[in-house]
Write an enzyme that holds these catalytic residues in place. Structure first.
Site, PDB file in Angstrom:
ATOM      1  N   GLY A 216       0.808  -1.212   0.000  1.00 57.54           N
ATOM      2  CA  GLY A 216       0.000   0.000   0.000  1.00 57.54           C
ATOM      3  C   GLY A 216       0.843   1.264   0.000  1.00 57.54           C
ATOM      4  O   GLY A 216       1.913   1.314   0.610  1.00 57.54           O
TER       5      GLY A 216
ATOM      6  N   GLY B 117      -9.214  -7.263  -5.631  1.00 59.88           N
ATOM      7  CA  GLY B 117      -7.898  -7.327  -6.249  1.00 59.88           C
ATOM      8  C   GLY B 117      -7.243  -8.660  -5.954  1.00 59.88           C
ATOM      9  O   GLY B 117      -7.913  -9.676  -5.757  1.00 59.88           O
TER      10      GLY B 117
ATOM     11  N   ILE C 135      -5.636  -9.863  -3.275  1.00 59.74           N
ATOM     12  CA  ILE C 135      -5.973 -10.473  -1.990  1.00 59.74           C
ATOM     13  C   ILE C 135      -7.425 -10.929  -1.983  1.00 59.74           C
ATOM     14  O   ILE C 135      -7.749 -12.047  -1.558  1.00 59.74           O
ATOM     15  CB  ILE C 135      -5.695  -9.494  -0.842  1.00 59.74           C
ATOM     16  CG1 ILE C 135      -4.195  -9.250  -0.715  1.00 59.74           C
ATOM     17  CG2 ILE C 135      -6.253 -10.028   0.480  1.00 59.74           C
ATOM     18  CD1 ILE C 135      -3.824  -8.151   0.262  1.00 59.74           C
TER      19      ILE C 135
ATOM     20  N   PRO D  49     -14.463  -0.393  -7.884  1.00 64.29           N
ATOM     21  CA  PRO D  49     -14.694   0.635  -8.898  1.00 64.29           C
ATOM     22  C   PRO D  49     -15.400   0.114 -10.147  1.00 64.29           C
ATOM     23  O   PRO D  49     -16.159   0.834 -10.787  1.00 64.29           O
ATOM     24  CB  PRO D  49     -13.279   1.127  -9.234  1.00 64.29           C
ATOM     25  CG  PRO D  49     -12.446   0.736  -8.065  1.00 64.29           C
ATOM     26  CD  PRO D  49     -13.035  -0.518  -7.528  1.00 64.29           C
ATOM     27  N   ARG D  50     -15.127  -1.170 -10.499  1.00 65.36           N
ATOM     28  CA  ARG D  50     -15.687  -1.699 -11.738  1.00 65.36           C
ATOM     29  C   ARG D  50     -15.688  -3.227 -11.678  1.00 65.36           C
ATOM     30  O   ARG D  50     -14.920  -3.823 -10.905  1.00 65.36           O
ATOM     31  CB  ARG D  50     -14.878  -1.227 -12.940  1.00 65.36           C
ATOM     32  CG  ARG D  50     -13.444  -1.704 -12.942  1.00 65.36           C
ATOM     33  CD  ARG D  50     -12.591  -1.013 -13.992  1.00 65.36           C
ATOM     34  NE  ARG D  50     -12.437   0.397 -13.653  1.00 65.36           N
ATOM     35  CZ  ARG D  50     -11.502   0.858 -12.824  1.00 65.36           C
ATOM     36  NH1 ARG D  50     -10.669   0.012 -12.217  1.00 65.36           N
ATOM     37  NH2 ARG D  50     -11.405   2.134 -12.563  1.00 65.36           N
TER      38      ARG D  50
ATOM     39  N   ARG E  49      -6.737  -1.839   5.945  1.00 65.56           N
ATOM     40  CA  ARG E  49      -6.247  -0.723   6.755  1.00 65.56           C
ATOM     41  C   ARG E  49      -7.316  -0.362   7.780  1.00 65.56           C
ATOM     42  O   ARG E  49      -8.509  -0.351   7.487  1.00 65.56           O
ATOM     43  CB  ARG E  49      -5.928   0.496   5.886  1.00 65.56           C
ATOM     44  CG  ARG E  49      -4.673   0.362   5.048  1.00 65.56           C
ATOM     45  CD  ARG E  49      -3.415   0.469   5.902  1.00 65.56           C
ATOM     46  NE  ARG E  49      -2.193   0.591   5.123  1.00 65.56           N
ATOM     47  CZ  ARG E  49      -1.377  -0.417   4.858  1.00 65.56           C
ATOM     48  NH1 ARG E  49      -1.671  -1.634   5.299  1.00 65.56           N
ATOM     49  NH2 ARG E  49      -0.267  -0.225   4.158  1.00 65.56           N
TER      50      ARG E  49
ATOM     51  N   ASP F 136      -7.298  -7.499  11.771  1.00 61.02           N
ATOM     52  CA  ASP F 136      -5.846  -7.603  11.750  1.00 61.02           C
ATOM     53  C   ASP F 136      -5.212  -6.222  11.740  1.00 61.02           C
ATOM     54  O   ASP F 136      -3.999  -6.100  11.862  1.00 61.02           O
ATOM     55  CB  ASP F 136      -5.374  -8.385  10.516  1.00 61.02           C
ATOM     56  CG  ASP F 136      -3.870  -8.608  10.523  1.00 61.02           C
ATOM     57  OD1 ASP F 136      -3.334  -8.966  11.604  1.00 61.02           O
ATOM     58  OD2 ASP F 136      -3.229  -8.416   9.477  1.00 61.02           O
TER      59      ASP F 136
ATOM     60  N   HIS G 126      -1.641  -6.867  13.437  1.00 61.42           N
ATOM     61  CA  HIS G 126      -1.248  -6.652  12.036  1.00 61.42           C
ATOM     62  C   HIS G 126      -0.232  -7.700  11.590  1.00 61.42           C
ATOM     63  O   HIS G 126       0.915  -7.380  11.246  1.00 61.42           O
ATOM     64  CB  HIS G 126      -0.698  -5.241  11.837  1.00 61.42           C
ATOM     65  CG  HIS G 126      -0.978  -4.715  10.458  1.00 61.42           C
ATOM     66  ND1 HIS G 126      -1.290  -3.414  10.204  1.00 61.42           N
ATOM     67  CD2 HIS G 126      -1.007  -5.332   9.239  1.00 61.42           C
ATOM     68  CE1 HIS G 126      -1.492  -3.236   8.913  1.00 61.42           C
ATOM     69  NE2 HIS G 126      -1.318  -4.381   8.307  1.00 61.42           N
TER      70      HIS G 126
ATOM     71  N   GLY H  16      -0.732  -9.833   8.945  1.00 61.75           N
ATOM     72  CA  GLY H  16      -1.054 -10.330   7.618  1.00 61.75           C
ATOM     73  C   GLY H  16       0.137 -10.786   6.797  1.00 61.75           C
ATOM     74  O   GLY H  16       0.075 -11.801   6.104  1.00 61.75           O
TER      75      GLY H  16
END
Length: 313
Positions: free
Chosen positions: A80, A147, A149, A170-171, A229, A253, A277, A279
């Site tokens: 990220g 995406g 993940i 988004p699409r 996040r 997480d 956290h 992951g």
């Protein structure tokens, strides 16, 4: 020829990556375990490259100004880029590297593990006699952010014989056909899902997208899993939703302020599982991410295209 000077913002970068960096660069690392922003800024002047390790500390104009005009390249030890002022980097023509795809499998594994832990109360020490398990078989899964993940989460859930997979973003994505996943609006995903996974990036559009309105729309039996996040979730609203029965449980997480203060009410809720956290916390994943970050930085210092260079939209 002068060796490049590189600032690594935390000394706990994987040794295999630091060893590679030190072969060709003079490496500066903070002496303290948890350097403050002021301490990082003090180390910035004169460096040619930055290996940035903290997603909680903003990499912005102040940092760039502190480094100086000779700064040539920046690389993140993460996927990220929400901690970076990418527009300012683009304005200064400074390339930015990151580590996409590498952490996806580890994060997806943890997401499914969190789902099981929360649903089965595997980590609870304050279980309720009337607690009802939710059957995963036949359930509706909602994935916010489809995406790499998100798609790996969907892949792993095939083995649980879930009833339906919904996703929003988004699409629509052609790759969703492989999972028989349906593209729906965010609001519809909330209303229909039994388990909701957050795996989208943190952007201006996703900050606190899980607020009071979102929790009110979810099923009272729904479980929320966040492996993205913390700031995507309004934690005050989540706390009220968990206490008031608007949703059944949550597995986190990541939270907004890490580490979560020990006095947080979330720790006292039997229907909330919180991890620090973890992951990407497998040795293989962390090694690969750190090595890719160093490779990105070395390419940038040589004026070459990075193996994983972030592209501004």
């Amino acid at each position: 020829m002068r060796r490049p000077r590189v600032l690594v913002t935390h000394h706990q970068v994987q040794p295999v990556a630091l060893d590679r960096l030190r072969k060709d660069c003079d490496v500066i690392v903070p002496a303290v375990d948890f350097p403050s922003r002021a301490q990082i800024l003090d180390l910035c002047p004169g460096v040619d490259g930055l290996l940035w390790t903290s997603y909680k500390m903003k990499l912005d104009r102040e940092v760039l100004d502190a480094c100086g005009a000779q700064l040539k390249a920046i690389s993140l030890t993460m996927n990220g880029v929400d901690c970076v002022d990418v527009k300012e980097l683009a304005r200064r023509n400074i390339p930015l590297g990151h580590t996409p795809y590498i952490p996806n499998r580890a994060v997806a594994d943890l997401a499914v593990g969190l789902m099981l832990s929360v649903n089965e109360r595997l980590l609870s020490t304050a279980g309720e006699i009337c607690y009802q398990r939710q059957p995963i078989q036949g359930s509706t899964i909602g994935i916010v952010g489809f995406g790499g993940i998100g798609q790996l989460i969907a892949s792993r859930l095939q083995a649980f014989d879930v009833g339906c997979i919904l996703y929003c973003g988004p699409r629509p994505k052609a790759s969703a056909d492989a999972f028989h996943a349906q593209f729906v609006a965010f609001e519809q995903l909330l209303v229909r899902s039994d388990f909701v996974f957050i795996s989208c990036p943190l952007t201006d559009a996703t900050v606190r997208m899980f607020g009071r309105e979102a929790f009110a729309a979810m099923k009272p039996t729904a479980v929320l899993i966040n492996v993205a996040r913390g700031a995507i979730v309004d934690e005050a609203a989540l706390l009220d939703a968990l206490k008031g029965g608007q949703i059944r449980a949550a597995g986190l997480d990541t939270v907004t302020d890490e580490p979560l203060p020990p006095y947080s009410e979330l720790f006292n809720l039997p229907n909330c599982v919180i991890l620090p956290h973890l992951g990407t916390a497998t040795k293989r994943t962390r090694d690969e991410m750190a090595v890719r970050a160093v490779e990105n930085l070395m390419h940038g210092l040589r004026n070459a295209t990075m193996p994983a260079q972030f592209q501004t939209q």
